[in-house]
Write an enzyme that holds these catalytic residues in place. Structure first.
Site, PDB file in Angstrom:
ATOM      1  N   LYS A  22     -10.691  -8.346  -6.823  1.00 45.83           N
ATOM      2  CA  LYS A  22     -10.853  -6.978  -7.345  1.00 45.83           C
ATOM      3  C   LYS A  22      -9.493  -6.394  -7.735  1.00 45.83           C
ATOM      4  O   LYS A  22      -9.330  -5.832  -8.809  1.00 45.83           O
ATOM      5  CB  LYS A  22     -11.508  -6.103  -6.267  1.00 45.83           C
ATOM      6  CG  LYS A  22     -11.463  -4.619  -6.554  1.00 45.83           C
ATOM      7  CD  LYS A  22     -12.173  -3.814  -5.485  1.00 45.83           C
ATOM      8  CE  LYS A  22     -11.343  -3.401  -4.313  1.00 45.83           C
ATOM      9  NZ  LYS A  22     -10.338  -2.363  -4.556  1.00 45.83           N
ATOM     10  N   ASN A  23      -8.516  -6.560  -6.815  1.00 52.86           N
ATOM     11  CA  ASN A  23      -7.229  -5.912  -7.039  1.00 52.86           C
ATOM     12  C   ASN A  23      -6.380  -6.605  -8.101  1.00 52.86           C
ATOM     13  O   ASN A  23      -5.339  -6.086  -8.504  1.00 52.86           O
ATOM     14  CB  ASN A  23      -6.453  -5.812  -5.721  1.00 52.86           C
ATOM     15  CG  ASN A  23      -7.109  -4.813  -4.779  1.00 52.86           C
ATOM     16  OD1 ASN A  23      -8.036  -4.105  -5.165  1.00 52.86           O
ATOM     17  ND2 ASN A  23      -6.628  -4.760  -3.545  1.00 52.86           N
ATOM     18  N   CYS A 116     -11.139   4.825  -2.086  1.00 52.05           N
ATOM     19  CA  CYS A 116     -11.477   4.855  -0.668  1.00 52.05           C
ATOM     20  C   CYS A 116     -10.852   6.023   0.070  1.00 52.05           C
ATOM     21  O   CYS A 116      -9.739   6.428  -0.245  1.00 52.05           O
ATOM     22  CB  CYS A 116     -10.964   3.565  -0.021  1.00 52.05           C
ATOM     23  SG  CYS A 116     -12.197   2.304   0.092  1.00 52.05           S
ATOM     24  N   ARG A 121      -3.223   9.237  -0.214  1.00 56.48           N
ATOM     25  CA  ARG A 121      -3.041   8.391  -1.407  1.00 56.48           C
ATOM     26  C   ARG A 121      -2.480   9.164  -2.596  1.00 56.48           C
ATOM     27  O   ARG A 121      -3.114   9.272  -3.656  1.00 56.48           O
ATOM     28  CB  ARG A 121      -4.338   7.678  -1.774  1.00 56.48           C
ATOM     29  CG  ARG A 121      -4.821   6.818  -0.644  1.00 56.48           C
ATOM     30  CD  ARG A 121      -5.934   5.923  -1.038  1.00 56.48           C
ATOM     31  NE  ARG A 121      -5.465   4.685  -1.621  1.00 56.48           N
ATOM     32  CZ  ARG A 121      -6.264   3.663  -1.909  1.00 56.48           C
ATOM     33  NH1 ARG A 121      -7.535   3.737  -1.690  1.00 56.48           N
ATOM     34  NH2 ARG A 121      -5.788   2.565  -2.430  1.00 56.48           N
ATOM     35  N   ILE A 123       0.094  10.059  -5.818  1.00 56.53           N
ATOM     36  CA  ILE A 123       0.526   9.217  -6.941  1.00 56.53           C
ATOM     37  C   ILE A 123       1.933   9.595  -7.395  1.00 56.53           C
ATOM     38  O   ILE A 123       2.323   9.333  -8.524  1.00 56.53           O
ATOM     39  CB  ILE A 123      -0.470   9.292  -8.122  1.00 56.53           C
ATOM     40  CG1 ILE A 123      -0.807  10.738  -8.438  1.00 56.53           C
ATOM     41  CG2 ILE A 123      -1.731   8.506  -7.826  1.00 56.53           C
ATOM     42  CD1 ILE A 123      -1.558  10.898  -9.732  1.00 56.53           C
ATOM     43  N   ASP A 124       2.671  10.237  -6.473  1.00 53.63           N
ATOM     44  CA  ASP A 124       4.012  10.705  -6.821  1.00 53.63           C
ATOM     45  C   ASP A 124       4.952   9.576  -7.246  1.00 53.63           C
ATOM     46  O   ASP A 124       5.808   9.768  -8.115  1.00 53.63           O
ATOM     47  CB  ASP A 124       4.620  11.502  -5.649  1.00 53.63           C
ATOM     48  CG  ASP A 124       4.584  10.716  -4.341  1.00 53.63           C
ATOM     49  OD1 ASP A 124       3.590   9.990  -4.107  1.00 53.63           O
ATOM     50  OD2 ASP A 124       5.550  10.798  -3.571  1.00 53.63           O
ATOM     51  N   ASP A 305      -5.648  -4.216   4.068  1.00 54.55           N
ATOM     52  CA  ASP A 305      -7.057  -4.396   3.713  1.00 54.55           C
ATOM     53  C   ASP A 305      -7.794  -5.347   4.650  1.00 54.55           C
ATOM     54  O   ASP A 305      -9.009  -5.524   4.530  1.00 54.55           O
ATOM     55  CB  ASP A 305      -7.180  -4.912   2.264  1.00 54.55           C
ATOM     56  CG  ASP A 305      -6.888  -3.814   1.257  1.00 54.55           C
ATOM     57  OD1 ASP A 305      -6.768  -2.645   1.663  1.00 54.55           O
ATOM     58  OD2 ASP A 305      -6.780  -4.122   0.052  1.00 54.55           O
ATOM     59  N   ARG A 397     -18.116  -1.928  -3.706  1.00 55.76           N
ATOM     60  CA  ARG A 397     -16.907  -1.702  -4.501  1.00 55.76           C
ATOM     61  C   ARG A 397     -16.075  -2.988  -4.614  1.00 55.76           C
ATOM     62  O   ARG A 397     -15.356  -3.164  -5.605  1.00 55.76           O
ATOM     63  CB  ARG A 397     -16.033  -0.609  -3.862  1.00 55.76           C
ATOM     64  CG  ARG A 397     -16.631   0.782  -3.940  1.00 55.76           C
ATOM     65  CD  ARG A 397     -15.626   1.825  -3.496  1.00 55.76           C
ATOM     66  NE  ARG A 397     -14.326   1.486  -4.050  1.00 55.76           N
ATOM     67  CZ  ARG A 397     -13.169   1.561  -3.407  1.00 55.76           C
ATOM     68  NH1 ARG A 397     -13.127   1.986  -2.177  1.00 55.76           N
ATOM     69  NH2 ARG A 397     -12.050   1.218  -3.990  1.00 55.76           N
TER      70      ARG A 397
HETATM   71  C1  UD1 Z   1      -3.505  -1.191  -3.523  1.00 58.20           C
HETATM   72  C2  UD1 Z   1      -4.829  -1.881  -3.349  1.00 58.20           C
HETATM   73  C3  UD1 Z   1      -5.432  -1.543  -1.996  1.00 58.20           C
HETATM   74  C4  UD1 Z   1      -4.447  -1.865  -0.883  1.00 58.20           C
HETATM   75  C5  UD1 Z   1      -3.091  -1.224  -1.156  1.00 58.20           C
HETATM   76  C6  UD1 Z   1      -2.026  -1.658  -0.170  1.00 58.20           C
HETATM   77  C7  UD1 Z   1      -5.609  -2.027  -5.627  1.00 58.20           C
HETATM   78  C8  UD1 Z   1      -6.620  -1.614  -6.619  1.00 58.20           C
HETATM   79  N1  UD1 Z   1      -5.719  -1.466  -4.403  1.00 58.20           N
HETATM   80  O1  UD1 Z   1      -3.776   0.217  -3.473  1.00 58.20           O
HETATM   81  O2  UD1 Z   1      -6.621  -2.317  -1.825  1.00 58.20           O
HETATM   82  O3  UD1 Z   1      -4.937  -1.357   0.340  1.00 58.20           O
HETATM   83  O4  UD1 Z   1      -2.622  -1.576  -2.477  1.00 58.20           O
HETATM   84  O5  UD1 Z   1      -1.872  -3.028  -0.189  1.00 58.20           O
HETATM   85  O6  UD1 Z   1      -4.774  -2.867  -5.881  1.00 58.20           O
HETATM   86  N2  UD1 Z   1       1.828   5.952  -1.979  1.00 58.20           N
HETATM   87  C9  UD1 Z   1       2.482   7.131  -2.175  1.00 58.20           C
HETATM   88  N3  UD1 Z   1       2.699   7.553  -3.457  1.00 58.20           N
HETATM   89  C10 UD1 Z   1       2.282   6.820  -4.547  1.00 58.20           C
HETATM   90  C11 UD1 Z   1       1.611   5.608  -4.333  1.00 58.20           C
HETATM   91  C12 UD1 Z   1       1.390   5.187  -3.026  1.00 58.20           C
HETATM   92  O7  UD1 Z   1       2.877   7.800  -1.213  1.00 58.20           O
HETATM   93  O8  UD1 Z   1       2.520   7.255  -5.687  1.00 58.20           O
HETATM   94  C13 UD1 Z   1       1.562   5.484  -0.597  1.00 58.20           C
HETATM   95  C14 UD1 Z   1       0.054   5.431  -0.290  1.00 58.20           C
HETATM   96  O9  UD1 Z   1      -0.444   6.685   0.121  1.00 58.20           O
HETATM   97  C15 UD1 Z   1       0.004   4.390   0.805  1.00 58.20           C
HETATM   98  C16 UD1 Z   1       1.125   3.415   0.418  1.00 58.20           C
HETATM   99  O10 UD1 Z   1       1.979   4.139  -0.467  1.00 58.20           O
HETATM  100  O11 UD1 Z   1       0.292   4.976   2.040  1.00 58.20           O
HETATM  101  C17 UD1 Z   1       0.634   2.157  -0.270  1.00 58.20           C
HETATM  102  O12 UD1 Z   1      -0.061   2.500  -1.450  1.00 58.20           O
HETATM  103  P1  UD1 Z   1      -0.145   1.524  -2.712  1.00 58.20           P
HETATM  104  O13 UD1 Z   1       0.631   0.280  -2.437  1.00 58.20           O
HETATM  105  O14 UD1 Z   1       0.192   2.317  -3.914  1.00 58.20           O
HETATM  106  O15 UD1 Z   1      -1.686   1.180  -2.719  1.00 58.20           O
HETATM  107  P2  UD1 Z   1      -2.676   1.262  -3.947  1.00 58.20           P
HETATM  108  O16 UD1 Z   1      -2.022   0.744  -5.172  1.00 58.20           O
HETATM  109  O17 UD1 Z   1      -3.351   2.569  -3.968  1.00 58.20           O
END
Ligand code: UD1
Length: 418
Positions: A22-23, A116, A121, A123-124, A305, A397
């Site tokens: 999926k990822n 989820c 989470r 997106i900064d 995960d 999902r």
């Molecule tokens: C991806 C995976 C998810 C997995 C995660 C960590 C996909 C579609 N999903 O999610 O299954 O659990 O990686 O391996 O690939 N963060 C921030 N700011 C940001 C982005 C992230 O603070 O802009 C924080 C998040 O809140 C979290 C950590 O960084 O605590 C990791 O997030 P990230 O690696 O971005 O995970 P995703 O890409 O959302």
């Protein structure tokens, strides 16, 4: 609303072919809009997240068809660079579209993403990276609007090796003049897979799998066909299921290297594992031994995960375990449900303390998010009596048909409607 009905206590035997990741599929689907030629992706997996992503692409004007497992995406007719909130809220990966649309149109508008419920989470990190490349980012009324008319190459140091931010920035920079460096990049296998796909499309990008990814912008990308990697988290879930239930199961397609941290932990404590180029055989009998201290971390560490599934295993292991969740701040929602089944678990902040019990007992439990729901299914497989696990929509999902796959290896599990 569907749920799973499980009659626990069956050992697992047989072979399973693991479906595509999926990822890996989600960012690759987003990246399809970077090019105006047709792309064919093999072994398309029917997860509701990949289906939601296809709906997003269609809403932008892409033509999508699927035949014999081959998904064809024709993004030549794309007419929109804005994603509606009802679509974006279905899948967090809608955020990848920002980077891809910026690459294609130099502008993008995406509603805040869904996904989820496992923490804030934010997106900064994605947005800080775009700004570093000269993108003007505006956040208002629940939308993120980006203008990349003056986008340029540059050096971006990620505050944290976020998987999504690394992928967004790879996509945003492949069609940008000059050389961009992404430092403190995530190293997950899905990042390497995205790079391999972009290279097949004609991008100049290297370094994925290390902490520095380098992108040399090209003018145009071309169509190609591609077979994304198999899902290491699904494979990990079935590996842990076998360790819990006992049996002898061989998983095909997944690369053992992608599960190195899990295999190292489980082998000879919870089960015996034989790993070859693209198959993993797991044999288990007797009670697993507790894994002790476990910490989730970024790749190549133990994936967050798989934390919920490892926690389920720990509940019936001999001895105590301490599980630290270092990646997401709110990822223990499965614990109260496991406790209903007789588990002995206490959570303090980001740490779960688990004392293995002799047995779990069937109960009615509810999954709140994807991997947590998987852990409840695993608990149901090993519990005495019948368990119902509500929240099938979360599982769908990221697992194409978990009840069919588990039934194939001997589990007594079926999907029932409320
Ligand atoms: C991806 C995976 C998810 C997995 C995660 C960590 C996909 C579609 N999903 O999610 O299954 O659990 O990686 O391996 O690939 N963060 C921030 N700011 C940001 C982005 C992230 O603070 O802009 C924080 C998040 O809140 C979290 C950590 O960084 O605590 C990791 O997030 P990230 O690696 O971005 O995970 P995703 O890409 O959302």
């Amino acid at each position: 609303m569907s749920k799973f009905l499980i009659n626990g206590g069956k050992k697992l035997f047989g072979d399973l072919q693991i479906t595509a990741a999926k990822n890996a599929y989600l960012p690759i689907l987003a990246a399809c809009v970077l090019c105006e030629d047709k792309i064919t992706l093999h072994n398309y997996p029917y997860y509701s997240d990949t289906e939601s992503m296809c709906k997003i692409l269609s809403s932008l004007g892409a033509l999508i068809s699927c035949e014999n497992g081959d998904l064809t995406v024709d993004a030549s007719s794309l007419f929109s660079w804005g994603i509606k909130s009802e679509l974006a809220s279905q899948v967090r990966s809608s955020i990848f579209m920002l980077g891809a649309l910026l690459g294609r149109f130099k502008k993008a508008r995406v509603a805040y993403p869904g996904g989820c419920e496992i923490g804030a989470r934010p997106i900064d990190i994605h947005l800080a990276g775009f700004r570093k490349l000269g993108v003007v980012v505006e956040e208002k009324h629940g939308f993120i609007q980006c203008d990349a008319s003056n986008m340029h190459s540059g050096k971006i140091l990620l505050e944290f090796p976020s998987v999504g931010a690394t992928e967004s920035l790879m996509m945003a920079s492949v069609l940008t003049n000059g050389v961009t460096h992404i430092l403190n990049a995530a190293k997950e296998p899905e990042i390497v897979d995205l790079q391999n796909f972009l290279v097949k499309m004609g991008a100049k990008i290297w370094g994925a799998g290390t902490g520095e990814i380098i992108v040399e912008g090209v003018k145009k990308l071309k169509g190609c066909d591609y077979d994304p990697i198999k899902d290491r988290i699904i494979a990990g879930t079935y590996l842990i299921a076998t360790a819990m239930c006992g049996g002898d199961v061989t998983l095909y397609g997944v690369k053992p290297d992608h599960l190195g941290a899990l295999i190292d932990k489980l082998d000879k404590t919870a089960c015996n594992i034989e790993a070859k180029s693209d198959k993993i055989r797991v044999k288990a009998s007797g009670k697993p031994i507790a894994l002790g201290k476990i910490e989730t971390s970024v790749y190549p560490g133990l994936p967050t995960d798989l934390q919920a599934q490892i926690l389920a295993l720990s509940t019936i292991s001999e001895g105590s375990s301490m599980i630290c969740e270092n990646v997401f701040e709110s990822r223990f929602k499965h614990v109260p449900e496991l406790v209903k089944m007789g588990a002995d678990v206490h959570v303090k902040d980001r740490v779960a303390f688990v004392r293995g019990v002799k047995k779990l007992y069937g109960a009615s439990v509810t999954g709140m998010e994807l991997r947590g729901t998987a852990s409840l299914i695993l608990a149901g497989l090993v519990a005495e009596g019948y368990t119902t696990v509500s929240g099938a929509k979360h599982i769908d999902r990221g697992y194409a048909s978990i009840e069919k796959e588990l039934s194939l290896i001997g589990a007594d599990i079926k999907r029932v409607e409320d």
